[in-house]
Design a protein around this motif. Structure first.
Motif, PDB file in Angstrom:
ATOM      1  N   SER A  17     -20.636  23.213  44.734  1.00  0.00           N
ATOM      2  CA  SER A  17     -20.719  22.931  46.143  1.00  0.00           C
ATOM      3  C   SER A  17     -21.289  21.657  46.557  1.00  0.00           C
ATOM      4  O   SER A  17     -21.855  20.837  45.627  1.00  0.00           O
ATOM      5  CB  SER A  17     -22.259  23.881  46.385  1.00  0.00           C
ATOM      6  N   PRO A  18     -20.859  21.157  47.744  1.00  0.00           N
ATOM      7  CA  PRO A  18     -21.185  19.706  48.054  1.00  0.00           C
ATOM      8  C   PRO A  18     -22.571  19.575  48.616  1.00  0.00           C
ATOM      9  O   PRO A  18     -22.676  19.247  49.815  1.00  0.00           O
ATOM     10  CB  PRO A  18     -20.062  19.607  49.398  1.00  0.00           C
ATOM     11  N   VAL A  19     -23.666  19.896  47.848  1.00  0.00           N
ATOM     12  CA  VAL A  19     -24.799  19.818  48.118  1.00  0.00           C
ATOM     13  C   VAL A  19     -25.109  18.249  48.594  1.00  0.00           C
ATOM     14  O   VAL A  19     -25.800  18.057  49.725  1.00  0.00           O
ATOM     15  CB  VAL A  19     -25.937  20.241  47.145  1.00  0.00           C
ATOM     16  N   ILE A  20     -24.875  17.158  47.832  1.00  0.00           N
ATOM     17  CA  ILE A  20     -25.270  16.018  48.226  1.00  0.00           C
ATOM     18  C   ILE A  20     -24.534  15.601  49.396  1.00  0.00           C
ATOM     19  O   ILE A  20     -25.232  15.065  50.380  1.00  0.00           O
ATOM     20  CB  ILE A  20     -25.075  14.990  47.058  1.00  0.00           C
ATOM     21  N   TYR A  21     -23.299  15.863  49.641  1.00  0.00           N
ATOM     22  CA  TYR A  21     -22.657  15.547  50.870  1.00  0.00           C
ATOM     23  C   TYR A  21     -23.342  15.990  52.099  1.00  0.00           C
ATOM     24  O   TYR A  21     -23.629  15.338  53.052  1.00  0.00           O
ATOM     25  CB  TYR A  21     -21.292  16.043  50.850  1.00  0.00           C
ATOM     26  N   GLU A  22     -23.611  17.526  52.140  1.00  0.00           N
ATOM     27  CA  GLU A  22     -24.367  17.989  53.251  1.00  0.00           C
ATOM     28  C   GLU A  22     -25.658  17.658  53.359  1.00  0.00           C
ATOM     29  O   GLU A  22     -25.894  17.465  54.552  1.00  0.00           O
ATOM     30  CB  GLU A  22     -24.228  19.740  52.684  1.00  0.00           C
ATOM     31  N   THR A  31     -27.986   8.981  50.901  1.00  0.00           N
ATOM     32  CA  THR A  31     -28.013   9.110  49.489  1.00  0.00           C
ATOM     33  C   THR A  31     -27.420   8.226  48.683  1.00  0.00           C
ATOM     34  O   THR A  31     -26.306   7.595  49.147  1.00  0.00           O
ATOM     35  CB  THR A  31     -27.401  10.566  49.238  1.00  0.00           C
ATOM     36  N   ASN A  32     -28.080   7.813  47.440  1.00  0.00           N
ATOM     37  CA  ASN A  32     -27.573   6.757  46.590  1.00  0.00           C
ATOM     38  C   ASN A  32     -27.522   7.553  45.444  1.00  0.00           C
ATOM     39  O   ASN A  32     -28.613   7.671  44.684  1.00  0.00           O
ATOM     40  CB  ASN A  32     -28.275   5.512  46.560  1.00  0.00           C
ATOM     41  N   ILE A  33     -26.468   7.810  44.815  1.00  0.00           N
ATOM     42  CA  ILE A  33     -26.406   8.480  43.406  1.00  0.00           C
ATOM     43  C   ILE A  33     -26.396   7.379  42.158  1.00  0.00           C
ATOM     44  O   ILE A  33     -25.728   6.521  42.287  1.00  0.00           O
ATOM     45  CB  ILE A  33     -24.949   9.115  42.997  1.00  0.00           C
ATOM     46  N   ARG A  34     -27.609   7.477  41.521  1.00  0.00           N
ATOM     47  CA  ARG A  34     -27.751   6.377  40.448  1.00  0.00           C
ATOM     48  C   ARG A  34     -27.328   6.797  39.156  1.00  0.00           C
ATOM     49  O   ARG A  34     -27.098   6.018  38.393  1.00  0.00           O
ATOM     50  CB  ARG A  34     -29.469   6.382  40.359  1.00  0.00           C
ATOM     51  N   ARG A  35     -27.324   8.318  38.714  1.00  0.00           N
ATOM     52  CA  ARG A  35     -26.972   8.627  37.344  1.00  0.00           C
ATOM     53  C   ARG A  35     -26.642  10.018  37.718  1.00  0.00           C
ATOM     54  O   ARG A  35     -27.212  10.757  38.692  1.00  0.00           O
ATOM     55  CB  ARG A  35     -28.035   8.619  36.370  1.00  0.00           C
ATOM     56  N   GLY A  43     -25.495  20.785  35.426  1.00  0.00           N
ATOM     57  CA  GLY A  43     -25.509  19.427  35.898  1.00  0.00           C
ATOM     58  C   GLY A  43     -26.724  18.937  36.365  1.00  0.00           C
ATOM     59  O   GLY A  43     -27.451  19.657  36.762  1.00  0.00           O
ATOM     60  N   TRP A  44     -26.818  17.563  36.383  1.00  0.00           N
ATOM     61  CA  TRP A  44     -28.001  16.992  36.964  1.00  0.00           C
ATOM     62  C   TRP A  44     -27.640  15.886  37.633  1.00  0.00           C
ATOM     63  O   TRP A  44     -26.671  15.033  37.241  1.00  0.00           O
ATOM     64  CB  TRP A  44     -29.209  16.832  36.097  1.00  0.00           C
ATOM     65  N   VAL A  45     -28.218  15.228  38.653  1.00  0.00           N
ATOM     66  CA  VAL A  45     -28.067  13.816  39.463  1.00  0.00           C
ATOM     67  C   VAL A  45     -29.268  13.378  39.783  1.00  0.00           C
ATOM     68  O   VAL A  45     -30.497  14.008  40.125  1.00  0.00           O
ATOM     69  CB  VAL A  45     -27.283  14.203  40.755  1.00  0.00           C
ATOM     70  N   ILE A  46     -29.503  12.110  39.375  1.00  0.00           N
ATOM     71  CA  ILE A  46     -30.560  11.371  39.712  1.00  0.00           C
ATOM     72  C   ILE A  46     -30.219  10.617  41.325  1.00  0.00           C
ATOM     73  O   ILE A  46     -29.063   9.690  41.192  1.00  0.00           O
ATOM     74  CB  ILE A  46     -31.009  10.491  38.856  1.00  0.00           C
ATOM     75  N   LEU A  47     -30.945  10.936  42.120  1.00  0.00           N
ATOM     76  CA  LEU A  47     -30.788   9.852  43.536  1.00  0.00           C
ATOM     77  C   LEU A  47     -31.942   9.319  43.991  1.00  0.00           C
ATOM     78  O   LEU A  47     -33.070   9.428  43.640  1.00  0.00           O
ATOM     79  CB  LEU A  47     -30.276  11.259  44.442  1.00  0.00           C
ATOM     80  N   GLU A  48     -31.180   8.271  44.916  1.00  0.00           N
ATOM     81  CA  GLU A  48     -32.425   7.630  45.653  1.00  0.00           C
ATOM     82  C   GLU A  48     -32.054   8.122  47.268  1.00  0.00           C
ATOM     83  O   GLU A  48     -30.833   7.999  47.471  1.00  0.00           O
ATOM     84  CB  GLU A  48     -32.233   6.007  45.873  1.00  0.00           C
ATOM     85  N   GLY A  75     -41.952   6.758  39.852  1.00  0.00           N
ATOM     86  CA  GLY A  75     -42.512   6.432  38.533  1.00  0.00           C
ATOM     87  C   GLY A  75     -42.116   6.653  37.403  1.00  0.00           C
ATOM     88  O   GLY A  75     -42.642   6.244  36.410  1.00  0.00           O
ATOM     89  N   ASP A  76     -41.070   7.389  37.382  1.00  0.00           N
ATOM     90  CA  ASP A  76     -40.710   7.794  35.839  1.00  0.00           C
ATOM     91  C   ASP A  76     -39.696   6.938  35.664  1.00  0.00           C
ATOM     92  O   ASP A  76     -38.946   6.152  36.210  1.00  0.00           O
ATOM     93  CB  ASP A  76     -39.820   9.308  36.227  1.00  0.00           C
ATOM     94  N   ILE A  77     -39.800   6.508  34.098  1.00  0.00           N
ATOM     95  CA  ILE A  77     -38.891   5.759  33.621  1.00  0.00           C
ATOM     96  C   ILE A  77     -37.209   5.862  33.660  1.00  0.00           C
ATOM     97  O   ILE A  77     -36.536   4.908  34.001  1.00  0.00           O
ATOM     98  CB  ILE A  77     -39.165   5.353  32.143  1.00  0.00           C
ATOM     99  N   LEU A  78     -36.936   6.892  34.001  1.00  0.00           N
ATOM    100  CA  LEU A  78     -35.491   7.466  34.130  1.00  0.00           C
ATOM    101  C   LEU A  78     -35.123   6.976  35.586  1.00  0.00           C
ATOM    102  O   LEU A  78     -33.795   6.686  35.919  1.00  0.00           O
ATOM    103  CB  LEU A  78     -35.217   8.856  34.246  1.00  0.00           C
ATOM    104  N   ALA A  79     -35.983   6.813  36.628  1.00  0.00           N
ATOM    105  CA  ALA A  79     -35.612   6.555  37.891  1.00  0.00           C
ATOM    106  C   ALA A  79     -35.145   5.064  38.066  1.00  0.00           C
ATOM    107  O   ALA A  79     -34.471   4.584  38.951  1.00  0.00           O
ATOM    108  CB  ALA A  79     -36.774   6.557  38.852  1.00  0.00           C
ATOM    109  N   GLY A  80     -35.601   4.164  36.997  1.00  0.00           N
ATOM    110  CA  GLY A  80     -35.301   2.606  37.098  1.00  0.00           C
ATOM    111  C   GLY A  80     -33.965   2.493  37.637  1.00  0.00           C
ATOM    112  O   GLY A  80     -33.339   1.591  38.207  1.00  0.00           O
TER     113      GLY A  80
END
Length: 80
Positions: A17-22, A31-35, A43-48, A75-80
């Protein structure tokens, strides 16, 4: 403009499903996909996300309603 870092976790039935697009088209959110790590089963996606605070909140609630988990990463180290 305010931004938040979040992680979306997708279940098998939502992978295609195109959740991020929608999210970016239904709400005034940039939306800015970081990882990301996505395969055919999960799956997982880290976004700003950038936008007005209330618009981001509305968008994240919509993502939850679509069946995806939303985790706040500020504040999470993964967000960097």
């Amino acid at each position: 403009m305010p931004f938040r870092r979040v992680k979306f976790v997708f279940k098998t039935e939502r992978i295609k499903s195109p959740v991020i697009y929608e999210l970016g088209h239904k709400f005034e959110i940039v939306t800015n996909i970081r990882r990301a790590d996505i395969d055919s089963e999960n799956g997982w996606v880290i976004l700003e996300l950038e936008g007005a605070v209330d618009e981001i909140e509305r968008g994240l609630e919509w993502v939850r309603e679509q069946g995806s988990e939303v985790q706040n990463l500020d504040g999470d180290i993964l967000a960097g």
